[in-house]
Enzyme design. Structure first.
Site, PDB file in Angstrom:
ATOM      1  N   SER A  47       0.798  -1.229   0.000  1.00 31.82           N
ATOM      2  CA  SER A  47       0.000   0.000   0.000  1.00 31.82           C
ATOM      3  C   SER A  47       0.831   1.280   0.000  1.00 31.82           C
ATOM      4  CB  SER A  47      -0.952   0.012   1.197  1.00 31.82           C
ATOM      5  OG  SER A  47      -0.247   0.198   2.401  1.00 31.82           O
ATOM      6  N   LYS A  95       0.871   4.781   6.845  1.00 31.80           N
ATOM      7  CA  LYS A  95       0.382   5.573   5.706  1.00 31.80           C
ATOM      8  C   LYS A  95       1.034   6.946   5.752  1.00 31.80           C
ATOM      9  CE  LYS A  95      -2.738   2.406   4.742  1.00 31.80           C
ATOM     10  NZ  LYS A  95      -2.374   1.388   3.782  1.00 31.80           N
TER      11      LYS A  95
END
Length: 184
Positions: A47, A95
């Site tokens: 990701s 993230k």
């Protein structure tokens, strides 16, 4: 009755006690450092590609946010939000911070807009192929997105990350050896 001289017996006990002290101190230091200062993490998914690759090993700084606020572009590790916990996620996520408290964020036409202005992102895998927002980032919260925008389970699915869920900031990659260095 023992035939071991008293001096030799005391020396054996001292070595044993010193060993216990050394191991004990090492455990206390390791636990203290990991709990309060820094810890190692690995990347389990794609990701955050291309910035972070699967199985990269990172050092997470857990101290700096005690003195400063998280900033846009920081790559952060955070514990699952209430929404993620309700979906049975228990492991930490990693993230990039995109939206700061009070900002209006929108994703459209392959770009992220902050307060109406397009965000320059030279670190993403590909332009986002979805539309999201507009939404105002709540106080004490952050909008986080993966660099692999189209293959990341991030804020555009489940919402904002409260400040108290942020564990720390990724600062150094220490493995693999050919990719060692600071994380921009």
């Amino acid at each position: 009755m023992s035939h071991i001289p008293q001096q030799k017996k005391e020396k054996q006990e001292n070595v044993f006690i010193e060993g216990i002290k050394t191991v004990g101190l090492s455990l206390v230091l390791a636990f203290g450092i990991r709990t309060f200062i820094a810890e190692a993490r690995y990347i389990p998914s794609g990701s955050m590609e291309p910035t972070l690759q699967i199985n990269d090993r990172l050092i997470i700084d857990k101290v700096s946010y005690d003195f400063t606020s998280p900033q846009r572009d920081d790559i952060v590790v955070f514990n699952p939000t209430e929404t993620l916990q309700s979906e049975n996620f228990h492991d930490a996520f990693i993230k990039r911070i995109i939206g700061l408290p009070g900002e209006k964020v929108e994703v459209k036409n392959g770009l992220v807009y902050i307060n109406g202005s397009p965000l320059k992102e030279n670190y993403i895998e590909a332009k986002p192929d979805y539309k999201w927002g507009p939404a105002i980032v709540p106080n004490n919260s952050y909008l986080v997105l993966g660099d692999n925008r189209n293959n990341s389970y991030d804020s555009h699915y489940w919402g904002f990350v409260p400040r108290n869920k942020i564990v720390g900031r990724a600062i150094v990659r220490f493995y693999p050896l050919n990719r060692i260095g600071f994380i921009n």
